[in-house]
Design a protein around this motif. Structure first.
Motif, PDB file in Angstrom:
ATOM      1  N   TRP A 263      32.319  28.479  -1.776  1.00 22.71           N
ATOM      2  CA  TRP A 263      31.311  27.449  -1.997  1.00 22.71           C
ATOM      3  C   TRP A 263      30.112  27.720  -1.085  1.00 22.71           C
ATOM      4  O   TRP A 263      30.233  28.419  -0.079  1.00 22.71           O
TER       5      TRP A 263
ATOM      6  N   HIS B 127      36.408  28.459  -7.995  1.00 24.39           N
ATOM      7  CA  HIS B 127      37.837  28.697  -7.755  1.00 24.39           C
ATOM      8  C   HIS B 127      38.312  29.731  -8.771  1.00 24.39           C
ATOM      9  O   HIS B 127      38.122  29.560  -9.981  1.00 24.39           O
TER      10      HIS B 127
ATOM     11  N   THR C 283      29.768  34.100  -2.270  1.00 26.90           N
ATOM     12  CA  THR C 283      30.511  33.393  -3.315  1.00 26.90           C
ATOM     13  C   THR C 283      30.052  33.840  -4.689  1.00 26.90           C
ATOM     14  O   THR C 283      30.857  34.163  -5.572  1.00 26.90           O
TER      15      THR C 283
ATOM     16  N   SER D 287      41.737  31.990  -9.896  1.00 29.79           N
ATOM     17  CA  SER D 287      43.177  32.257  -9.760  1.00 29.79           C
ATOM     18  C   SER D 287      43.532  33.483 -10.595  1.00 29.79           C
ATOM     19  O   SER D 287      43.081  33.627 -11.734  1.00 29.79           O
TER      20      SER D 287
ATOM     21  N   ILE E   1      44.558  33.531  -4.938  1.00 31.11           N
ATOM     22  CA  ILE E   1      43.480  32.545  -5.024  1.00 31.11           C
ATOM     23  C   ILE E   1      42.242  33.064  -4.287  1.00 31.11           C
ATOM     24  O   ILE E   1      42.329  33.517  -3.145  1.00 31.11           O
TER      25      ILE E   1
ATOM     26  N   ARG F 137      38.443  31.505  -3.384  1.00 28.63           N
ATOM     27  CA  ARG F 137      37.733  30.226  -3.437  1.00 28.63           C
ATOM     28  C   ARG F 137      36.473  30.296  -2.580  1.00 28.63           C
ATOM     29  O   ARG F 137      36.525  30.739  -1.431  1.00 28.63           O
TER      30      ARG F 137
ATOM     31  N   ARG G 104      38.576  31.380 -13.928  1.00 31.85           N
ATOM     32  CA  ARG G 104      37.532  30.872 -13.040  1.00 31.85           C
ATOM     33  C   ARG G 104      37.191  29.440 -13.418  1.00 31.85           C
ATOM     34  O   ARG G 104      37.065  29.118 -14.603  1.00 31.85           O
TER      35      ARG G 104
ATOM     36  N   TYR H 291      30.581  25.456  -6.248  1.00 33.13           N
ATOM     37  CA  TYR H 291      31.978  25.651  -5.861  1.00 33.13           C
ATOM     38  C   TYR H 291      32.661  26.463  -6.949  1.00 33.13           C
ATOM     39  O   TYR H 291      32.542  26.149  -8.146  1.00 33.13           O
TER      40      TYR H 291
END
Length: 317
Positions: free
Chosen positions: A217, A194, A62, A196, A213, A215, A174, A192
């Motif tokens: 975590w 995310h 991540t 796009s 997307i 994503r 982000r 976490y």
């Protein structure tokens, strides 16, 4: 601070960005500092943390795939509230950061970043002391991507690409949240993220496509099995330079990283211009001990088990 990687100078390894940290920081006021040069964008708990205090040999996927890392820019920052328990960081950077580069070439232009972090619950006396010391943070970045196959890709620790670059155009945004809790010999941290990426006019007919997307975590925990660590991050009784054995810490982490698209027409496909992207994900377990001998040395051993949901990445039509 100035730091340079010399692997390409003394060996055959190629380094796309040999200069690491190269910046100056000015104290203008107790509530305002100005940092100029090359440094890490204010995004990511694991990415911006001190490297000598990382719980694992490798960063999570991540962190490795979704954080922007270093870039040239300027940033305003300072600690505020009583005891400096909170910190703000706001900056503008030349590109999106080395973390999203493709062979050293940037994939997005000017990027803005902001972050606020600290212990906002410390003054809430109604809460237990251990809860008041919980660290919380939130960050955001936004920048305009260069048109082309510049979408963020997914890659395993061994270098296997399970999500190729996709055609993108528009903004890359982000959003990240982070937390950390320490109580005695135990600590827990998590993050976490995310991301796009817009795909304006990237369809076969020049039409807009749903956002791509990304994503991820992770959650990790550690336990100090032997010894005691000072608040400065040094063993209380160091090995060799003191009378103790240093500190042995046992850690474990679970990391999930997924790629897909916002809802779109048609069946899912892995085509780089597919309206609906065939999703894929990478799940990783990591565990192992870290032996902090003294303030200068540590020995770290990790075992990892990584599983990609769709290894074959067969297209669906």
């Amino acid at each position: 601070e100035f730091q340079r990687d010399l692997r390409s100078t003394f060996g055959p390894d190629h380094e796309w960005h040999p200069w690491k940290d190269a910046y100056v920081n000015f104290l203008v006021h107790r509530l305002l500092q100005v940092e100029i040069g090359k440094f890490k964008l204010p995004f990511g708990l694991e990415e911006t943390g001190a490297e000598d205090r990382q719980d694992f040999v490798f960063q999570s996927r991540t962190t490795n795939d979704l954080t922007p890392a270093r870039e040239y820019g300027a940033m305003l920052h300072a600690n505020f509230l009583k005891g400096g328990r909170m910190e703000y960081q706001v900056g503008v950077f030349r590109y999106d950061g080395e973390g999203s580069d493709i062979h050293g070439v940037p994939t997005a232009g000017r990027t803005y970043a902001g972050r606020i972090s600290g212990e906002p619950l410390r003054s809430v006396k109604l809460l237990p002391k251990t809860i008041r010391h919980v660290y919380l943070g939130a960050a955001v970045t936004e920048g305009a991507m260069f048109e082309g196959l510049n979408g963020i890709k997914g890659q395993t620790f061994s270098g296997f690409t399970y999500m190729d670059h996709m055609y993108v155009q528009g903004n890359r945004t982000r959003i990240g949240t982070e937390t950390s809790w320490v109580e005695g010999r135990f600590s827990i941290k998590g993050e976490y993220i995310h991301v796009s990426e817009e795909r304006k006019q990237q369809g076969i007919l020049g039409n807009d496509l749903p956002d791509k997307i990304s994503r991820g975590w992770y959650a990790s925990g550690s336990w100090t099995a032997v010894g005691q660590m000072k608040s400065s991050g040094k063993p209380k009784n160091p090995f060799l330079t003191g009378r103790g054995f240093g500190v042995i810490e046992l850690s474990a982490r679970y990391d999930v990283l997924a790629f897909f698209s916002a809802p779109g027409p048609g069946l899912a496909s892995r085509d780089p211009r597919a309206p609906t992207i065939l999703p894929n994900s990478d799940k990783t377990w990591a565990a192992g001990p870290t032996w902090y001998l003294n303030r200068l040395l540590k020995i770290q051993v990790n075992a990892q088990r990584e599983r990609v949901t769709d290894m074959e990445r067969k297209a669906v039509f």
